[in-house]
Design a protein around this motif. Structure first.
Motif, short mmCIF file in Angstrom:
data_model
loop_
_atom_site.label_atom_id
_atom_site.label_comp_id
_atom_site.label_asym_id
_atom_site.label_seq_id
_atom_site.Cartn_x
_atom_site.Cartn_y
_atom_site.Cartn_z
N SER A 1 0.84 -1.20 0.00
CA SER A 1 0.00 0.00 0.00
C SER A 1 0.88 1.25 0.00
N LEU A 2 0.76 2.06 -1.07
CA LEU A 2 1.57 3.28 -1.20
C LEU A 2 0.71 4.49 -0.86
N ARG A 3 1.18 5.30 0.13
CA ARG A 3 0.40 6.48 0.51
C ARG A 3 1.29 7.71 0.59
N ARG A 4 0.69 8.88 0.32
CA ARG A 4 1.44 10.13 0.48
C ARG A 4 0.93 10.88 1.69
N GLY B 1 11.83 -3.89 -1.89
CA GLY B 1 13.16 -4.08 -2.47
C GLY B 1 14.28 -3.72 -1.54
N PRO B 2 15.47 -3.62 -2.11
CA PRO B 2 16.64 -3.43 -1.24
C PRO B 2 16.76 -2.01 -0.71
N VAL B 3 15.98 -1.07 -1.22
CA VAL B 3 16.03 0.31 -0.74
C VAL B 3 14.87 0.54 0.23
N LYS B 4 15.20 0.96 1.45
CA LYS B 4 14.15 1.21 2.43
C LYS B 4 13.85 2.70 2.58
N VAL B 5 14.84 3.56 2.29
CA VAL B 5 14.69 5.00 2.53
C VAL B 5 15.24 5.79 1.36
N VAL B 6 14.51 6.83 0.97
CA VAL B 6 14.90 7.69 -0.16
C VAL B 6 14.74 9.15 0.26
N PHE B 7 15.65 10.01 -0.21
CA PHE B 7 15.51 11.45 -0.01
C PHE B 7 15.86 12.18 -1.31
N ASP B 8 15.43 13.41 -1.38
CA ASP B 8 15.83 14.30 -2.46
C ASP B 8 17.22 14.86 -2.12
N GLU C 1 11.08 12.37 -0.57
CA GLU C 1 11.30 11.56 0.63
C GLU C 1 10.34 10.38 0.61
N ALA C 2 10.87 9.19 0.83
CA ALA C 2 10.03 8.00 0.80
C ALA C 2 10.65 6.92 1.68
N ALA C 3 9.79 6.08 2.22
CA ALA C 3 10.26 4.95 3.02
C ALA C 3 9.31 3.79 2.80
N ARG D 1 14.26 0.77 -9.92
CA ARG D 1 12.91 0.17 -9.87
C ARG D 1 12.16 0.62 -8.61
N VAL D 2 12.87 0.63 -7.49
CA VAL D 2 12.23 1.11 -6.25
C VAL D 2 11.86 2.59 -6.40
N LEU D 3 12.77 3.38 -6.93
CA LEU D 3 12.50 4.81 -7.11
C LEU D 3 11.28 5.02 -8.00
N ALA D 4 11.19 4.25 -9.07
CA ALA D 4 10.06 4.38 -10.00
C ALA D 4 8.74 4.06 -9.29
N GLY D 5 8.80 3.11 -8.37
CA GLY D 5 7.59 2.78 -7.60
C GLY D 5 7.12 3.96 -6.77
N TYR D 6 8.03 4.84 -6.41
CA TYR D 6 7.67 6.01 -5.61
C TYR D 6 7.30 7.21 -6.47
#
Lengths: 461, 461
Positions: free
Chosen positions: B95-98, B318-325, B312-314, B371-376
């Motif tokens: 479930s993806l939420r903003r 996949g192998p990436v759990k946390v993303v930032f700009d 910013e995403a968490a 691929r993870v980034l594209a999902g976000y």
């Protein structure tokens, strides 16, 4: 000049690796940091009684340790039983009791508690995949908790919990808080069962080698001759498809492949070029060692036997949790002076106690130890004629005994790197064994496995 | 020639140690293994956009990190806020939420679950003795279980547990199974609270240094001049009441005292004579590092902002759990070409994922990350113009980030040896800090503490 194989470490696993490869005709060099062979096995003369010897390192052999028994047999080494049929002692929370046989006298309720917990633990053990603990069903959950968490959940009585905790220290030389439950299960199953590891007659402490366990390494080394180079601590290993260049302070040895047999934590002290892969580096930094100071108190006679005591004792009093009789057998065909060997008790200071006691003076440690002994066998224990100690955690080239343990998360996340070769670099040592991991038997089988692994990849000798 | 102090390591803590002692007039030498200063802070040009820079190591500064803020101020370094007011994303179990602000949108029941657990955790945190975690009330029990055991016991919902587990990976770069609960509590309190460590605006990820964090170390090193010797990995330290002899491959440096500032686990790679005491050796072998591969994906523009996303995403995908700009701010007074900096997303592969991904090819890692980034942020993320990665666990002179963690049993059994000097050998580094342990701020305060400690024992300069 390029050799076939350079073995790092002349403990039992390294010597067995070299022995098996040499027998197949390979050209082997063994580099050992110390000025002696044997690693964590080491036998020294009894102070003031040099005709007798004591094991200040690995000591016992169990009836089902086939690899070790075969090796002892090969060199004509004989053993005597640890259990002498007399009474053992257990002291928990101020209550000292004597008992005979395998079942400590700790009260009916506590005993039932221990019994049900051992049964549960053994059922969990039975599920462990010895070749790949990380592939055990439910491995991630078992590896995400400590052995102590399991003890708190599965035992109801304080004496029952103490039994498991003291048993854990006796087996792992560290507290149950430090261990992954999965590791406690793996290690126990690797040596049959937790209770088997705690057992004297018929168990892991069944028998002692006459004249000392170090003879095993000495015989193996004698067969290898000048292939074994002492006082040669390895500082650097360059490795690649073309082979290895292994450097000591003074020496450079080239070989097609290397078998590194020192404990994983000590590999962190060797500079690898190129650096080892992250997962291999990680496993080396997640396998700390237990801590043991092995103390021998020597008396004119084994006076406790007069009271029907075997000298075996366990309890929660002071820095010593476990005691055994280490009196050598009378020497057959000995003269009148040798007929009565000195009485010797061996006391183990383990885990956090050992790290703390290491900062004391020898006199303080001696006093603390003989006070515990006196609590078990009487005040005559207060005045030993001599006292010997071996702090394995202080030893630069061992840094702890009996072996390494894995904290939570390690088996499932990095355990796979423990045996997996890195190019031409192979790994042995009892920590890599699947049967009797942490024991001398495991050291032997790990050396045999590494020798097979390497021989399969080398041209025939 | 004998110097006053030789500092081992030119990371932030080593440079601060040397800076403070030099200011007081002492004669200092700093030995650094790498050919650069900064340790776990490192800033590199953006591929194809060398006028912009990215932090491939330590990056953020929080509003309450006074030691770090003071140091940035001293060198005139400015910052920009991480939070841009746009929406963040969270993805759990498909479930993806903003959401906007600090509270991830994870459903009312899960949120209540997280809320009560954070409250309980903070109450436990408040009891921790930062100067001596082993003296915390009930320390032995808190240290005998994993953080994961606590999570399972104190959270009821699967999404709530996932929130804590992902938060743990983001903060410690290792899973909750690897951590002592006491360590998780200590570390969180050391940086205020667990939720503070997870927070962007106002929290630990509040702001980024314009031009990159590595400028801090560069400024400190510039002040020290040729006192800093690069490409000088320390291999051996002889120590005694008369001082120290520190050896690198090519160099021998004598000094009255030494401050060793590399992480405890790496000290195991230095040969000490005499060997370090058992308890000090033991702590070094019980502080493994987290594992991080920090990845930057570069795009022509920060296109996600057009959709109102902050970058910013968490989540658990996949192998990436946390993303930032990580888009750099437009350069003030820049020419027309510079007006629009490239859009950059920074993605962290952490813990066991990082150890596993280290064995993949660069192409495989890049594909998995985008691929993870594209999902976000959508499919435009699949085609970065360039991709940069920094695997800190593969770095020979770091062997993992962000910092070290203690498994169960370590704080209470060997933690006291972490800062305690061994004769003329002193210890610094963020792992020895009591405030912001593991952060750049802690590195600074540890260097200041070590400098005070040494200066108090040396004759006045």
């Amino acid at each position: 000049m390029q050799h076939d194989i350079v073995v790092v470490g002349a403990g039992v696993s390294g010597l067995v690796t070299a022995d098996r490869l040499t027998t197949q005709g390979y050209d082997v060099v063994v580099l050992e940091a110390r000025d002696r062979v044997g690693g964590r096995t080491h036998t020294v003369p009894v102070p003031d009684h040099p005709e007798y010897r004591i094991d200040v390192g690995g000591q016992w052999v169990g009836p089902d340790q086939r690899a070790l028994l075969a090796e002892l047999d090969r060199f004509g080494l004989t053993t005597h039983d640890q259990d002498d049929g007399r009474d053992a002692l257990v002291s928990l929370r101020g209550s000292l009791r004597r008992y005979r046989g395998d079942t400590p006298k700790i009260g009916a309720v506590a005993l039932a508690d221990v019994g049900q917990a051992l049964w549960r633990f053994d059922r969990l053990c039975a599920r462990v995949d010895l070749d790949a603990p990380w592939a055990t069903p439910d491995a991630v959950r078992l590896d995400a908790q400590t052995f102590e968490t399991w003890i708190r959940r599965n035992l109801r009585t304080s004496q029952g919990r103490d039994f498991f905790r003291i048993g854990c220290e006796a087996v792992f030389a560290t507290t149950s808080a430090n261990l992954s439950l999965l590791h406690a299960l793996f290690y126990s199953r690797s040596g049959t069962s937790f209770s088997h590891l705690l057992t004297t007659g018929g168990g892991a402490q069944h028998a002692v080698v006459d004249g000392g366990m170090a003879q095993l390494a000495e015989h193996l080394a004698a067969g290898l001759g000048d292939r074994v180079r002492l006082s040669s601590p390895v500082t650097a290993v360059e490795h690649g498809p073309g082979g290895v260049v292994v450097r000591t302070g003074a020496d450079v040895v080239r070989a097609r492949r290397t078998v590194v047999t020192v404990p994983p934590a000590l590999v962190a002290g060797i500079a690898f070029a190129p650096p080892l892969p992250p997962v291999r580096d990680a496993v080396q930094r997640r396998m700390p060692h237990g801590s043991v100071i092995k103390c021998h108190a020597v008396y004119p006679t084994p006076f406790w036997r007069e009271d029907g005591l075997s000298g075996e004792a366990a309890g929660d009093t002071g820095p010593v949790k476990v005691v055994f009789d280490a009196t050598p057998p009378a020497r057959s065909g000995a003269g009148p002076d040798d007929a009565s060997p000195p009485g010797i008790l061996v006391a183990f200071i383990e885990g956090a106690d050992a790290l703390e006691a290491a900062a004391w003076t020898l006199e303080q440690r001696k006093n603390a130890v003989v006070r515990v002994l006196a609590g078990y066998v009487g005040d005559r224990a207060l005045s030993p004629t001599s006292f010997n100690e071996q702090d394995w955690t202080a030893e630069e080239w061992t840094r702890g005994c009996y072996g390494a343990h894995l904290p939570p998360g390690a088996w499932t996340q990095v355990g796979r790197a423990l045996r997996e070769p890195v190019g031409v670099v192979h790994w042995a040592g009892t920590e890599t064994a699947t049967r009797w991991c942490g024991y001398i038997d495991g050291a032997i089988s790990s050396g045999e496995r590494a020798a097979r692994e390497v021989a399969a990849l080398l041209p025939e000798a």
